[in-house]
Write a protein that holds these residues in place. Structure first.
Motif, mmCIF file in Angstrom:
data_model
loop_
_atom_site.group_PDB
_atom_site.id
_atom_site.type_symbol
_atom_site.label_atom_id
_atom_site.label_comp_id
_atom_site.label_asym_id
_atom_site.label_seq_id
_atom_site.Cartn_x
_atom_site.Cartn_y
_atom_site.Cartn_z
ATOM 1 N N ILE A 43 0.057 6.723 -12.992
ATOM 2 C CA ILE A 43 0.086 6.270 -11.603
ATOM 3 C C ILE A 43 0.998 7.192 -10.811
ATOM 4 O O ILE A 43 2.093 7.547 -11.267
ATOM 5 N N ASN A 44 0.571 7.568 -9.629
ATOM 6 C CA ASN A 44 1.387 8.387 -8.749
ATOM 7 C C ASN A 44 2.660 7.607 -8.382
ATOM 8 O O ASN A 44 2.578 6.441 -7.997
ATOM 9 N N PRO A 45 3.840 8.226 -8.495
ATOM 10 C CA PRO A 45 5.086 7.527 -8.163
ATOM 11 C C PRO A 45 5.133 6.982 -6.730
ATOM 12 O O PRO A 45 5.740 5.947 -6.483
ATOM 13 N N SER A 46 4.470 7.650 -5.797
ATOM 14 C CA SER A 46 4.439 7.151 -4.414
ATOM 15 C C SER A 46 3.637 5.857 -4.323
ATOM 16 O O SER A 46 4.010 4.938 -3.584
ATOM 17 N N THR A 47 2.541 5.798 -5.073
ATOM 18 C CA THR A 47 1.746 4.571 -5.118
ATOM 19 C C THR A 47 2.575 3.446 -5.723
ATOM 20 O O THR A 47 2.594 2.325 -5.212
ATOM 21 N N LEU A 48 3.268 3.763 -6.799
ATOM 22 C CA LEU A 48 4.133 2.778 -7.450
ATOM 23 C C LEU A 48 5.217 2.295 -6.494
ATOM 24 O O LEU A 48 5.519 1.099 -6.442
ATOM 25 N N ARG A 49 5.788 3.202 -5.706
ATOM 26 C CA ARG A 49 6.811 2.824 -4.726
ATOM 27 C C ARG A 49 6.258 1.801 -3.735
ATOM 28 O O ARG A 49 6.930 0.820 -3.397
ATOM 29 N N ASN A 50 5.028 2.001 -3.284
ATOM 30 C CA ASN A 50 4.413 1.046 -2.355
ATOM 31 C C ASN A 50 4.261 -0.331 -3.001
ATOM 32 O O ASN A 50 4.511 -1.353 -2.357
ATOM 33 N N TRP A 51 3.856 -0.370 -4.257
ATOM 34 C CA TRP A 51 3.707 -1.656 -4.959
ATOM 35 C C TRP A 51 5.063 -2.336 -5.114
ATOM 36 O O TRP A 51 5.169 -3.556 -4.987
ATOM 37 N N ILE A 52 6.089 -1.546 -5.414
ATOM 38 C CA ILE A 52 7.436 -2.101 -5.606
ATOM 39 C C ILE A 52 7.920 -2.714 -4.304
ATOM 40 O O ILE A 52 8.441 -3.837 -4.288
ATOM 41 N N ARG A 53 7.746 -2.009 -3.210
ATOM 42 C CA ARG A 53 8.158 -2.538 -1.903
ATOM 43 C C ARG A 53 7.408 -3.824 -1.580
ATOM 44 O O ARG A 53 7.973 -4.759 -1.033
#
Length: 111
Positions: A43-53
């Motif tokens: 998973i792209n870390p930026s995509t993961l960041r969006n899910w975390i937020r």
């Protein structure tokens, strides 16, 4: 019409849990934790960041998301144990497959 989702909700939730667990260990930055989890799951870390937020919210910091009572710690360790068992099974399967392929390749080269 929005684009179809590449990852289902279960995968997204699992990635966020893995991130929170990694942050709770306290020895890694948020960026490094996102990169590690992203690499493990593809998973792209930026995509993961969006899910975390989205899942942890703005008011909850990731460093406190994984902390809690002894029961929370036990649940986290059980999840981690299950994850490691699954990874081990995948590696065993891949190893067996690799051995079969290499023995087949050796017999083909003898011809």
């Amino acid at each position: 019409m929005p684009a179809p989702k590449k990852y289902d909700g279960e995968t997204q939730a699992r990635a966020v849990r893995m991130y929170a667990d990694r942050i709770a260990s306290g020895d890694v930055s948020q960026l490094k934790a996102r990169q590690e989890v992203g690499e493990l799951l593809g998973i792209n870390p930026s995509t993961l960041r969006n899910w975390i937020r989205r899942d942890l919210g703005e008011g909850v910091t990731p460093s406190t998301a994984g902390q809690g009572s002894a029961e929370d710690e036990l649940a986290r360790l059980r999840r981690e144990n299950a994850q490691l068992r699954r990874a081990n099974e995948i590696l065993k399967t891949a190893s067996a497959f690799s051995r079969r392929r290499s023995s087949t390749a050796d017999s083909d080269s003898d011809r």
